[in-house]
Scaffold this motif. Structure first.
Motif, PDB file in Angstrom:
ATOM      1  N   THR A 132       0.830  -1.214   0.000  1.00  0.00           N
ATOM      2  CA  THR A 132       0.000   0.000   0.000  1.00  0.00           C
ATOM      3  C   THR A 132       0.859   1.256   0.000  1.00  0.00           C
ATOM      4  OG1 THR A 132      -1.798  -1.137   1.160  1.00  0.00           O
ATOM      5  CG2 THR A 132      -1.767   1.270   1.267  1.00  0.00           C
ATOM      6  N   ILE A 133       1.867   1.286   0.863  1.00  0.00           N
ATOM      7  CA  ILE A 133       2.724   2.470   0.951  1.00  0.00           C
ATOM      8  C   ILE A 133       3.497   2.675  -0.342  1.00  0.00           C
ATOM      9  CG2 ILE A 133       4.731   3.458   2.130  1.00  0.00           C
ATOM     10  CD1 ILE A 133       3.699   2.233   4.704  1.00  0.00           C
ATOM     11  N   ALA A 134       3.976   1.576  -0.944  1.00  0.00           N
ATOM     12  CA  ALA A 134       4.724   1.698  -2.197  1.00  0.00           C
ATOM     13  C   ALA A 134       3.849   2.270  -3.308  1.00  0.00           C
ATOM     14  CB  ALA A 134       5.278   0.339  -2.607  1.00  0.00           C
ATOM     15  N   ALA A 135       2.569   1.898  -3.311  1.00  0.00           N
ATOM     16  CA  ALA A 135       1.660   2.420  -4.330  1.00  0.00           C
ATOM     17  C   ALA A 135       1.336   3.896  -4.091  1.00  0.00           C
ATOM     18  CB  ALA A 135       0.383   1.593  -4.352  1.00  0.00           C
ATOM     19  N   GLU A 136       1.193   4.270  -2.825  1.00  0.00           N
ATOM     20  CA  GLU A 136       0.815   5.644  -2.500  1.00  0.00           C
ATOM     21  C   GLU A 136       2.001   6.606  -2.523  1.00  0.00           C
ATOM     22  OE1 GLU A 136      -1.283   5.605   1.206  1.00  0.00           O
ATOM     23  OE2 GLU A 136      -2.898   4.314   0.454  1.00  0.00           O
ATOM     24  N   PHE A 137       3.224   6.077  -2.348  1.00  0.00           N
ATOM     25  CA  PHE A 137       4.427   6.907  -2.361  1.00  0.00           C
ATOM     26  C   PHE A 137       5.411   6.286  -3.364  1.00  0.00           C
ATOM     27  CE2 PHE A 137       2.390   7.275   1.743  1.00  0.00           C
ATOM     28  CZ  PHE A 137       2.429   8.633   2.016  1.00  0.00           C
ATOM     29  N   PRO A 138       5.166   6.467  -4.654  1.00  0.00           N
ATOM     30  CA  PRO A 138       5.936   5.746  -5.675  1.00  0.00           C
ATOM     31  C   PRO A 138       7.423   6.074  -5.713  1.00  0.00           C
ATOM     32  CG  PRO A 138       4.530   7.429  -6.672  1.00  0.00           C
ATOM     33  CD  PRO A 138       4.126   7.320  -5.238  1.00  0.00           C
ATOM     34  N   ASP A 139       7.839   7.211  -5.160  1.00  0.00           N
ATOM     35  CA  ASP A 139       9.259   7.565  -5.163  1.00  0.00           C
ATOM     36  C   ASP A 139       9.973   7.134  -3.889  1.00  0.00           C
ATOM     37  OD1 ASP A 139       9.050   8.790  -7.659  1.00  0.00           O
ATOM     38  OD2 ASP A 139       8.412  10.686  -6.771  1.00  0.00           O
ATOM     39  N   LEU A 140       9.249   6.494  -2.992  1.00  0.00           N
ATOM     40  CA  LEU A 140       9.815   6.134  -1.692  1.00  0.00           C
ATOM     41  C   LEU A 140      10.577   4.812  -1.784  1.00  0.00           C
ATOM     42  CD1 LEU A 140       9.728   7.064   1.354  1.00  0.00           C
ATOM     43  CD2 LEU A 140       7.874   5.417   1.628  1.00  0.00           C
ATOM     44  N   ARG A 141      11.805   4.818  -1.280  1.00  0.00           N
ATOM     45  CA  ARG A 141      12.575   3.580  -1.188  1.00  0.00           C
ATOM     46  C   ARG A 141      12.342   2.968   0.185  1.00  0.00           C
ATOM     47  NH1 ARG A 141      17.013   1.083  -3.434  1.00  0.00           N
ATOM     48  NH2 ARG A 141      18.292  -0.140  -1.983  1.00  0.00           N
ATOM     49  N   PRO A 200       4.241  11.993   5.982  1.00  0.00           N
ATOM     50  CA  PRO A 200       3.021  11.298   5.533  1.00  0.00           C
ATOM     51  C   PRO A 200       3.225   9.794   5.411  1.00  0.00           C
ATOM     52  CG  PRO A 200       3.354  13.290   4.251  1.00  0.00           C
ATOM     53  CD  PRO A 200       4.607  13.105   5.075  1.00  0.00           C
ATOM     54  N   ALA A 201       4.415   9.361   4.987  1.00  0.00           N
ATOM     55  CA  ALA A 201       4.656   7.924   4.854  1.00  0.00           C
ATOM     56  C   ALA A 201       4.635   7.237   6.213  1.00  0.00           C
ATOM     57  CB  ALA A 201       5.995   7.684   4.152  1.00  0.00           C
ATOM     58  N   VAL A 202       5.249   7.845   7.216  1.00  0.00           N
ATOM     59  CA  VAL A 202       5.248   7.256   8.556  1.00  0.00           C
ATOM     60  C   VAL A 202       3.850   7.305   9.163  1.00  0.00           C
ATOM     61  CG1 VAL A 202       6.123   7.512  10.910  1.00  0.00           C
ATOM     62  CG2 VAL A 202       7.685   7.712   8.977  1.00  0.00           C
ATOM     63  N   GLN A 203       3.140   8.402   8.963  1.00  0.00           N
ATOM     64  CA  GLN A 203       1.769   8.495   9.456  1.00  0.00           C
ATOM     65  C   GLN A 203       0.897   7.408   8.820  1.00  0.00           C
ATOM     66  OE1 GLN A 203       0.579  12.519   8.609  1.00  0.00           O
ATOM     67  NE2 GLN A 203       1.813  13.395  10.259  1.00  0.00           N
ATOM     68  N   ARG A 204       1.098   7.190   7.536  1.00  0.00           N
ATOM     69  CA  ARG A 204       0.329   6.141   6.850  1.00  0.00           C
ATOM     70  C   ARG A 204       0.710   4.761   7.369  1.00  0.00           C
ATOM     71  NH1 ARG A 204      -4.152   4.279   5.141  1.00  0.00           N
ATOM     72  NH2 ARG A 204      -4.295   3.601   2.958  1.00  0.00           N
ATOM     73  N   LEU A 205       2.007   4.562   7.626  1.00  0.00           N
ATOM     74  CA  LEU A 205       2.462   3.288   8.187  1.00  0.00           C
ATOM     75  C   LEU A 205       1.795   3.020   9.529  1.00  0.00           C
ATOM     76  CD1 LEU A 205       4.402   0.844   8.291  1.00  0.00           C
ATOM     77  CD2 LEU A 205       6.092   2.364   9.340  1.00  0.00           C
ATOM     78  N   LEU A 206       1.752   4.013  10.397  1.00  0.00           N
ATOM     79  CA  LEU A 206       1.116   3.839  11.707  1.00  0.00           C
ATOM     80  C   LEU A 206      -0.359   3.520  11.560  1.00  0.00           C
ATOM     81  CD1 LEU A 206       2.803   6.763  13.689  1.00  0.00           C
ATOM     82  CD2 LEU A 206       3.266   4.316  13.912  1.00  0.00           C
ATOM     83  N   GLU A 207      -1.017   4.204  10.639  1.00  0.00           N
ATOM     84  CA  GLU A 207      -2.442   3.960  10.420  1.00  0.00           C
ATOM     85  C   GLU A 207      -2.678   2.529   9.943  1.00  0.00           C
ATOM     86  OE1 GLU A 207      -6.076   5.660   7.554  1.00  0.00           O
ATOM     87  OE2 GLU A 207      -4.054   6.478   7.393  1.00  0.00           O
ATOM     88  N   LEU A 208      -1.868   2.062   9.007  1.00  0.00           N
ATOM     89  CA  LEU A 208      -2.034   0.712   8.476  1.00  0.00           C
ATOM     90  C   LEU A 208      -1.688  -0.348   9.520  1.00  0.00           C
ATOM     91  CD1 LEU A 208      -0.513   1.308   4.930  1.00  0.00           C
ATOM     92  CD2 LEU A 208      -2.926   0.870   5.463  1.00  0.00           C
ATOM     93  N   LEU A 209      -0.689  -0.081  10.361  1.00  0.00           N
ATOM     94  CA  LEU A 209      -0.346  -1.023  11.421  1.00  0.00           C
ATOM     95  C   LEU A 209      -1.481  -1.164  12.424  1.00  0.00           C
ATOM     96  CD1 LEU A 209       3.399  -0.146  12.135  1.00  0.00           C
ATOM     97  CD2 LEU A 209       2.517  -2.355  11.341  1.00  0.00           C
ATOM     98  N   GLN A 210      -2.084  -0.057  12.793  1.00  0.00           N
ATOM     99  CA  GLN A 210      -3.195  -0.105  13.749  1.00  0.00           C
ATOM    100  C   GLN A 210      -4.387  -0.837  13.159  1.00  0.00           C
ATOM    101  OE1 GLN A 210      -3.213   4.129  14.485  1.00  0.00           O
ATOM    102  NE2 GLN A 210      -2.163   3.913  16.448  1.00  0.00           N
ATOM    103  N   GLN A 211      -4.629  -0.656  11.862  1.00  0.00           N
ATOM    104  CA  GLN A 211      -5.706  -1.389  11.204  1.00  0.00           C
ATOM    105  C   GLN A 211      -5.414  -2.886  11.187  1.00  0.00           C
ATOM    106  OE1 GLN A 211      -6.149   0.368   7.315  1.00  0.00           O
ATOM    107  NE2 GLN A 211      -6.946   2.302   8.108  1.00  0.00           N
ATOM    108  N   ALA A 212      -4.166  -3.247  10.880  1.00  0.00           N
ATOM    109  CA  ALA A 212      -3.786  -4.660  10.856  1.00  0.00           C
ATOM    110  C   ALA A 212      -3.904  -5.281  12.240  1.00  0.00           C
ATOM    111  CB  ALA A 212      -2.360  -4.804  10.328  1.00  0.00           C
ATOM    112  N   ALA A 213      -3.507  -4.547  13.267  1.00  0.00           N
ATOM    113  CA  ALA A 213      -3.616  -5.055  14.633  1.00  0.00           C
ATOM    114  C   ALA A 213      -5.070  -5.278  15.017  1.00  0.00           C
ATOM    115  CB  ALA A 213      -2.952  -4.078  15.604  1.00  0.00           C
ATOM    116  N   THR A 214      -5.936  -4.347  14.634  1.00  0.00           N
ATOM    117  CA  THR A 214      -7.367  -4.495  14.940  1.00  0.00           C
ATOM    118  C   THR A 214      -7.928  -5.735  14.264  1.00  0.00           C
ATOM    119  OG1 THR A 214      -7.643  -2.107  15.185  1.00  0.00           O
ATOM    120  CG2 THR A 214      -9.625  -3.398  14.741  1.00  0.00           C
ATOM    121  N   ARG A 215      -7.558  -5.953  13.002  1.00  0.00           N
ATOM    122  CA  ARG A 215      -8.044  -7.152  12.299  1.00  0.00           C
ATOM    123  C   ARG A 215      -7.546  -8.427  12.970  1.00  0.00           C
ATOM    124  NH1 ARG A 215      -6.911  -3.931   7.691  1.00  0.00           N
ATOM    125  NH2 ARG A 215      -4.883  -4.944   7.460  1.00  0.00           N
TER     126      ARG A 215
END
Length: 312
Positions: free
Chosen positions: A117-126, A289-304
């Motif tokens: 997800t992060i790679a798709a949303e931040f295409p220039d991010l390594r 924004p990338a770290v904020q998105r990472l935290l959001e996705l981690l919390q969603q994964a933990a909830t699931r």
């Protein structure tokens, strides 16, 4: 002697004059005075040693040298703009790199989808990932670290921690084992495993193992680790083969259970070993924004994962 490095501001002003072919129109577009534009053009010609503009009546004409110079200046201004945009992106985490440290089970259960997800949303991010279990003692300063909270885990000054979930342990048994009675949903008391052959699954002897051993010590149990493996999947396969039983966090079991058959997992009680999963991020990356998105996705994964554990 002419200066070979013209000021970018003067180049922008010159580009405006060329686009409008008028000092007055360029001044209006730039919202500065005509005198200021004229002064900048005079300075630019002095810096370059070139005649870029010629007076004609009340207006100006761009010389052949001026048009050639303008074409190259426009490319330089574009590159300068790109460089400024890159600097802004790097400050805000929209490009550059993201260094993530994680432990094995999260690396299987959560990280691939999150990174996708992060790679798709931040295409220039390594994005670089490292295994937390192996990097704890290394001089490694990740942007984000998914880890198991425990007194023996070294604190990281300059990091902010967010708790993700509580992950209870389960015992994995051969399906023919008396404690794995069909349709049984009762928890297995930890003390009942005292006479079993245990398959070790944590060669790092890290916090996951320490949490288990502390729970065992509370009931006077010393696990009989007769078989040692290096990962949860191998340990579960040994259980499938009837070599013994193994105990692991429930999230870890969720990642390896599709790989084995002929086994049953039961919750543990009295006491229930539980590990706390958390993520810590370097201070200063909070606005990324990338770290904020990472935290959001981690919390969603933990909830699931918590919902999946409850439904099992």
């Amino acid at each position: 002697m002419p200066d070979s490095t013209p000021d970018l501001m003067r180049l922008r002003t010159f580009a405006a004059v060329v686009a409008e072919e008028s000092i007055s129109a360029a001044a209006d577009n730039l919202r500065i005075t005509r005198a200021a534009v004229s002064q900048q053009m005079q300075t630019l010609q002095r810096e370059t040693g070139l005649t870029l503009l010629e007076r004609r009546g009340r207006g100006v004409v761009i010389t052949a040298a001026g048009r050639q110079f303008a074409a190259r200046a426009l490319r330089l201004l574009q590159e300068a703009g790109d460089l400024q945009a890159l600097a802004s992106d790097l400050r805000e985490g929209r490009s550059g790199s993201l260094l993530i440290s994680h432990f094995v089970s999260v690396g299987v259960a959560w990280v691939p989808a999150i990174v996708g997800t992060i790679a798709a949303e931040f295409p220039d991010l390594r994005i670089t990932m490292r295994l937390w279990d192996l990097e704890q003692s290394a001089e490694w300063e990740p942007d984000a670290e998914i880890f198991v909270q425990h007194p023996e885990v070294v604190e990281r000054p300059g990091y902010r921690t967010v708790e993700l979930m509580q992950d209870p342990y389960v015992v994995v048994l051969p399906e023919a084992h008396p404690l794995a009675a069909e349709h049984s949903e009762d928890a297995v008391e930890l003390a009942e495993l005292g006479g079993e052959v245990w398959v070790d699954n944590d060669y790092t002897r890290g916090p996951n193992r320490q949490i288990l051993l502390q729970a065992c010590a509370a009931v006077g149990l010393t696990p009989n680790f007769r078989i040692e493996t290096q990962d949860y999947a191998a340990a579960a396969a040994c259980v499938q083969a009837g070599a013994g039983i193994t105990v692991m966090p429930q999230l870890s079991w969720q990642t390896v259970s599709p790989l084995v058959s002929g086994t049953e997992a039961r919750p543990l009680a009295e006491p229930t070993p539980v590990r706390t999963l958390a993520v810590r991020t370097r201070e200063g990356m909070d606005r990324s924004p990338a770290v904020q998105r990472l935290l959001e996705l981690l919390q969603q994964a933990a909830t699931r994962s918590v919902v999946a554990q409850v439904s099992e």
